[in-house]
Scaffold this active site. Structure first.
Site, PDB file in Angstrom:
ATOM      1  N   LYS A 118      15.035  -0.394 -36.234  1.00  0.00           N
ATOM      2  CA  LYS A 118      13.658   0.107 -36.254  1.00  0.00           C
ATOM      3  C   LYS A 118      13.591   1.560 -36.698  1.00  0.00           C
ATOM      4  CE  LYS A 118      11.241  -3.192 -33.683  1.00  0.00           C
ATOM      5  NZ  LYS A 118      10.408  -3.662 -32.629  1.00  0.00           N
ATOM      6  N   LYS A 201      13.836 -10.839 -39.402  1.00  0.00           N
ATOM      7  CA  LYS A 201      13.059 -11.692 -38.480  1.00  0.00           C
ATOM      8  C   LYS A 201      11.554 -11.556 -38.752  1.00  0.00           C
ATOM      9  CE  LYS A 201      12.098  -9.182 -34.305  1.00  0.00           C
ATOM     10  NZ  LYS A 201      11.522  -9.308 -33.032  1.00  0.00           N
ATOM     11  N   LYS A 204       5.476  -9.035 -35.960  1.00  0.00           N
ATOM     12  CA  LYS A 204       4.038  -8.741 -35.975  1.00  0.00           C
ATOM     13  C   LYS A 204       3.727  -7.598 -36.921  1.00  0.00           C
ATOM     14  CE  LYS A 204       3.757  -8.932 -31.014  1.00  0.00           C
ATOM     15  NZ  LYS A 204       5.018  -8.215 -30.736  1.00  0.00           N
TER      16      LYS A 204
HETATM   17  N1  AQP Z   1      10.878 -13.827 -35.146  1.00  0.00           N
HETATM   18  C1  AQP Z   1      11.110 -14.147 -33.885  1.00  0.00           C
HETATM   19  N2  AQP Z   1      11.843 -15.239 -33.572  1.00  0.00           N
HETATM   20  C2  AQP Z   1      12.069 -15.581 -32.294  1.00  0.00           C
HETATM   21  N3  AQP Z   1      11.585 -14.893 -31.254  1.00  0.00           N
HETATM   22  C3  AQP Z   1      10.848 -13.804 -31.509  1.00  0.00           C
HETATM   23  N4  AQP Z   1      10.236 -12.922 -30.706  1.00  0.00           N
HETATM   24  C4  AQP Z   1       9.592 -12.009 -31.454  1.00  0.00           C
HETATM   25  N5  AQP Z   1       9.769 -12.263 -32.765  1.00  0.00           N
HETATM   26  C5  AQP Z   1      10.562 -13.377 -32.824  1.00  0.00           C
HETATM   27  C6  AQP Z   1      10.297 -13.019 -29.254  1.00  0.00           C
HETATM   28  O1  AQP Z   1       8.998 -12.789 -28.757  1.00  0.00           O
HETATM   29  C7  AQP Z   1       9.095 -12.088 -27.528  1.00  0.00           C
HETATM   30  C8  AQP Z   1       8.188 -10.902 -27.550  1.00  0.00           C
HETATM   31  O2  AQP Z   1       8.658  -9.975 -28.482  1.00  0.00           O
HETATM   32  P1  AQP Z   1       7.871  -8.623 -28.700  1.00  0.00           P
HETATM   33  O3  AQP Z   1       6.641  -8.889 -29.423  1.00  0.00           O
HETATM   34  O4  AQP Z   1       7.688  -7.929 -27.427  1.00  0.00           O
HETATM   35  O5  AQP Z   1       8.887  -7.747 -29.479  1.00  0.00           O
HETATM   36  P2  AQP Z   1       9.561  -7.925 -30.854  1.00  0.00           P
HETATM   37  O6  AQP Z   1      10.684  -8.890 -30.711  1.00  0.00           O
HETATM   38  O7  AQP Z   1       9.892  -6.561 -31.347  1.00  0.00           O
HETATM   39  O8  AQP Z   1       8.411  -8.568 -31.732  1.00  0.00           O
HETATM   40  P3  AQP Z   1       7.923  -8.167 -33.148  1.00  0.00           P
HETATM   41  O9  AQP Z   1       6.951  -9.207 -33.555  1.00  0.00           O
HETATM   42  O10 AQP Z   1       9.074  -7.934 -34.077  1.00  0.00           O
HETATM   43  O11 AQP Z   1       7.142  -6.851 -32.860  1.00  0.00           O
HETATM   44  P4  AQP Z   1       7.113  -5.519 -33.679  1.00  0.00           P
HETATM   45  O12 AQP Z   1       6.897  -5.903 -35.101  1.00  0.00           O
HETATM   46  O13 AQP Z   1       5.979  -4.718 -33.141  1.00  0.00           O
HETATM   47  O14 AQP Z   1       8.418  -4.855 -33.425  1.00  0.00           O
HETATM   48  C9  AQP Z   1      10.553 -11.716 -27.326  1.00  0.00           C
HETATM   49  O15 AQP Z   1      11.107 -12.633 -26.417  1.00  0.00           O
HETATM   50  C10 AQP Z   1      11.146 -11.892 -28.692  1.00  0.00           C
HETATM   51  O16 AQP Z   1      12.491 -12.278 -28.620  1.00  0.00           O
END
Ligand code: AQP
Length: 339
Positions: A118, A201, A204
């Site tokens: 990140k 991955k 969001k």
């Molecule tokens: N692509 C993914 N595949 C599987 N699991 C995922 N999770 C998120 N993206 C995937 C799971 O969703 C839960 C919540 O995650 P989060 O939103 O708190 O954090 P993150 O993993 O950082 O999600 P994003 O979408 O990538 O957010 P941003 O873009 O803001 O950093 C977790 O259990 C995660 O494993």
């Protein structure tokens, strides 16, 4: 140290750093709903304090908090069975987070691959919160003495860090106070990848909206995104082995398998030899079938903020009933005076 038995309890959270994606649904929410029917107490949290580790416009943060809460409820999280609230309404998370920041070691934090991903080349300019966030995540989990955390593959390292922090606290203070929490990672949807790059991955906050399926996308948008999803020209192979070194193709097969509660092998058996012109529309139809009822309920709830506030407020009260005594005891163990 004396053996302690902990109540089987699940904690998990989602950041309101944007709208929910299919990655959140398949990697986390689907499993959360199932776990609420298993012999666990379940505590689910919209982790707004984690979202602000990167800049969030205040109005967008508020909207995303309601959207994530609505998405969880619409997907089947039942406030009668699970505790659902947003993190900042339970100040025990931030308070325990500070104590655990004093237990975690800088060397441990330096190994966190998500921070490296990140922060990238910008490490000097990102917030201190982004660097320290795994200690707050440990507090989220340990404030409930949670024994199990269902997460996507990407979060496994942070749950392992939580175990290290718990073990060091227990060792340093000579009391088996915090459990060594287990990550629960299951199923083909465990790591949903970007639709434009099979090595990244689905997120969001990924740059392009075409990389992800949002849970509020309509049927046409879902069909368009799958149609434009990057793939190679070869048809689907006869066996799963044939998907080796084809990450984008593998991702679409895994998404199909997870949405239809089957295995990637079963999907390949059904679609062996099929071209993308056949597979992608079938995948889009399947995704629309699953997501349409959820997104229409989400929209209804988003328009009823009173109901969402009532659920989040009462969830926070229940959460604090568990977390406050654990924090109080932590303060005592550490030697902090409460007059
Ligand atoms: N692509 C993914 N595949 C599987 N699991 C995922 N999770 C998120 N993206 C995937 C799971 O969703 C839960 C919540 O995650 P989060 O939103 O708190 O954090 P993150 O993993 O950082 O999600 P994003 O979408 O990538 O957010 P941003 O873009 O803001 O950093 C977790 O259990 C995660 O494993």
């Amino acid at each position: 140290m004396a053996e302690t038995t902990f109540t089987p309890r699940v904690f998990s959270g989602i950041k309101p750093s944007g709208g929910l994606t299919l990655g959140n649904y398949l990697g986390a929410i689907k499993r959360w709903v199932e776990m609420a029917d298993e012999p666990y107490e379940t505590v689910y949290c919209v982790v707004d304090l984690h979202a602000i580790t990167v800049w969030q416009d205040p109005a967008d943060l508020r909207a995303a908090t309601y959207e994530v809460a609505a998405g969880l409820l619409a997907s089947g999280i039942d406030p009668a069975k699970s505790i659902l609230f947003n993190q900042s309404q339970a100040p025990e998370h931030a308070e325990l987070g500070w104590i655990l920041s004093c237990v975690a070691r800088v060397g441990w934090m330096n190994r966190m691959t998500q921070f490296k991903d990140k922060a990238g080349k910008n490490a000097e300019k990102v917030s201190l919160g982004l660097y320290a966030y795994p200690a707050l995540m440990a507090a989220d989990i340990l404030a409930y003495h949670a024994t199990h955390v269902p997460v996507g593959e990407d979060q496994k390292q942070h749950v392992e860090l939580t175990r290290d922090i718990a073990a060091k606290f227990n060792h340093d203070y000579g009391e088996e106070f915090f459990p060594l929490t287990e990550p629960v990672i299951e199923g083909p949807g465990m790591r949903v990848m970007s639709l434009r790059d099979g090595s990244k991955k689905m997120s969001k906050s990924g740059e392009s909206d075409m990389e992800r399926i949002n849970m509020l996308d309509d049927a046409d948008t879902i069909a368009k995104k799958f149609k434009k999803a990057r793939t190679d020209p070869a048809p689907l192979p006869e066996t799963l082995d044939g998907l080796k070194d084809r990450p984008e193709a593998r991702n679409l097969v895994d998404i199909y398998a997870s949405l239809s509660h089957t295995s990637a092998e079963a999907v390949i058996a059904e679609y062996a030899g099929a071209g993308w012109g056949q597979f992608k529309p079938a995948l889009a139809d399947l995704a629309v079938d699953k997501l349409a009822p959820i997104s229409s309920e989400m929209k209804r709830l988003i328009d009823d903020k009173g109901e969402l506030d009532r659920i989040l407020g009462s969830g926070a009260e229940k959460a604090r009933e568990i977390a406050a005594p654990i924090l109080k005891r932590t303060y005592e163990i550490v030697g902090l005076v409460r007059s």
